[in-house]
Design an enzyme around this catalytic site. Structure first.
Site, PDB file in Angstrom:
ATOM      1  NE  ARG A 176      -3.319   2.057   3.088  1.00 28.98           N
ATOM      2  CZ  ARG A 176      -4.430   2.612   2.608  1.00 28.98           C
ATOM      3  NH1 ARG A 176      -5.102   2.038   1.647  1.00 28.98           N
ATOM      4  NH2 ARG A 176      -4.866   3.745   3.101  1.00 28.98           N
TER       5      ARG A 176
ATOM      6  CB  ILE B  30      -5.168   6.377  -0.849  1.00 33.53           C
ATOM      7  CG1 ILE B  30      -5.208   4.847  -0.719  1.00 33.53           C
ATOM      8  CG2 ILE B  30      -4.310   6.991   0.252  1.00 33.53           C
ATOM      9  CD1 ILE B  30      -3.860   4.156  -0.988  1.00 33.53           C
ATOM     10  CB  SER B  31     -10.403   4.543   0.842  1.00 29.40           C
ATOM     11  OG  SER B  31     -11.011   5.132  -0.287  1.00 29.40           O
ATOM     12  CB  CYS B  32      -9.415   3.925   6.006  1.00 30.77           C
ATOM     13  SG  CYS B  32     -10.259   5.396   6.419  1.00 30.77           S
TER      14      CYS B  32
ATOM     15  CE1 TYR C 161      -9.135   0.595  -1.861  1.00 32.39           C
ATOM     16  CE2 TYR C 161      -8.301   1.132   0.313  1.00 32.39           C
ATOM     17  CZ  TYR C 161      -8.569   1.505  -0.982  1.00 32.39           C
ATOM     18  OH  TYR C 161      -8.297   2.786  -1.394  1.00 32.39           O
TER      19      TYR C 161
END
Ligand code: SAH
Length: 231
Positions: free
Chosen positions: A50, A77-79, A83
């Site tokens: 990541r 970018i999401s936490c 995902y």
């Protein structure tokens, strides 16, 4: 509406092996929280670095539960937990043709490519040219040569690679854009944060022959969808 706190930009200090330890700890924590159950999604999260999808000044925060700013007007970018939060109820699996709306960093597309494997396909659309270019470099450097990144309005989908078995919209919208339902296979699923009374509800929509089924997962906070079906 309250946003997310953004950590201060800091020069990167962590090594690849430190990140590898943090990645393993994060995956274990997501499993312990019950957010992560699929073996394929777990393997994908363990595989994709990541930190390689994050601008240098925020890289040290790669495995913290905050969204981080990306190049572009309104991209993050999401936490990390986002995902599995999206891909578990979506039932993303081996061989799926997957479409992502809102490429952001390209991390979500890379994780999806690991999940769908060589027999699946990943397409991801980003509306912001700067963000698209950032994602393009990240995805290429990480070696995902067959992930197709498209610059455009994801609300319109991407007809040349349709139909899709699974679609994830990673920006908040009032309704699922109709072109995306049209490009979904029968029995296929779309997940999206849907705005309702000022709240975003992460919702899974399944396409049936004569209707769509809906299931609300939880409340979330994402950037707004832009473009023709923007909120
Ligand atoms: N999935 C991303 C996070 C996305 S943040 C990741 O893994 O990093 C939401 C993204 O959606 C932003 O980059 C924003 O520019 C993009 N976006 C907003 N409206 C869009 C639209 N209509 N089509 C494509 N991308 C859009």
């Amino acid at each position: 509406m309250r946003g997310w706190p953004v950590p201060p930009p800091t020069p990167p200090t962590k090594t690849a092996s430190q990140f590898a330890v943090e990645r393993q700890l994060k995956v274990s924590a997501l499993e312990a929280q019950g957010l992560l159950t699929s073996e394929r999604i777990k393997a994908a999260l363990l595989r994709v670095p990541r930190e390689e999808f994050i601008p240098a000044e925020y890289r040290d925060f790669a495995y913290e539960e905050v969204p981080l700013p990306l190049p572009g007007a309104a991209a993050t970018i999401s936490c990390p937990h986002s995902y599995p939060l999206f891909y578990e109820p979506l039932g993303l699996g081996l061989g799926h043709r997957f479409l992502e709306v809102g490429t952001g960093s390209g991390y979500g597309a890379a994780v999806a490519r690991e999940v769908v494997g060589d027999t699946g396909q990943v397409t991801s659309i980003e509306i912001d040219p700067l963000t698209h270019e950032f994602a393009r470099q990240n995805v290429a450097r990480a070696g995902y040569a067959d992930v197709v990144l498209v610059l455009g309005d994801g609300g319109l989908g991407h007809a040349p690679r349709a139909p899709y078995d699974r679609i994830a919209i990673t920006a908040a919208c009032r309704e699922i854009p109709p072109p995306l339902i049209a490009q979904l296979t029968l029995g296929g699923r779309i997940i999206a944060p849907l705005l309702q009374d000022g709240v975003q509800r992460l919702t899974v929509v399944t396409k049936r022959a004569d209707a769509t089924d809906r299931q609300v997962i939880c409340d979330v906070l994402y950037v707004r969808l832009q473009g023709q079906y923007g909120s």
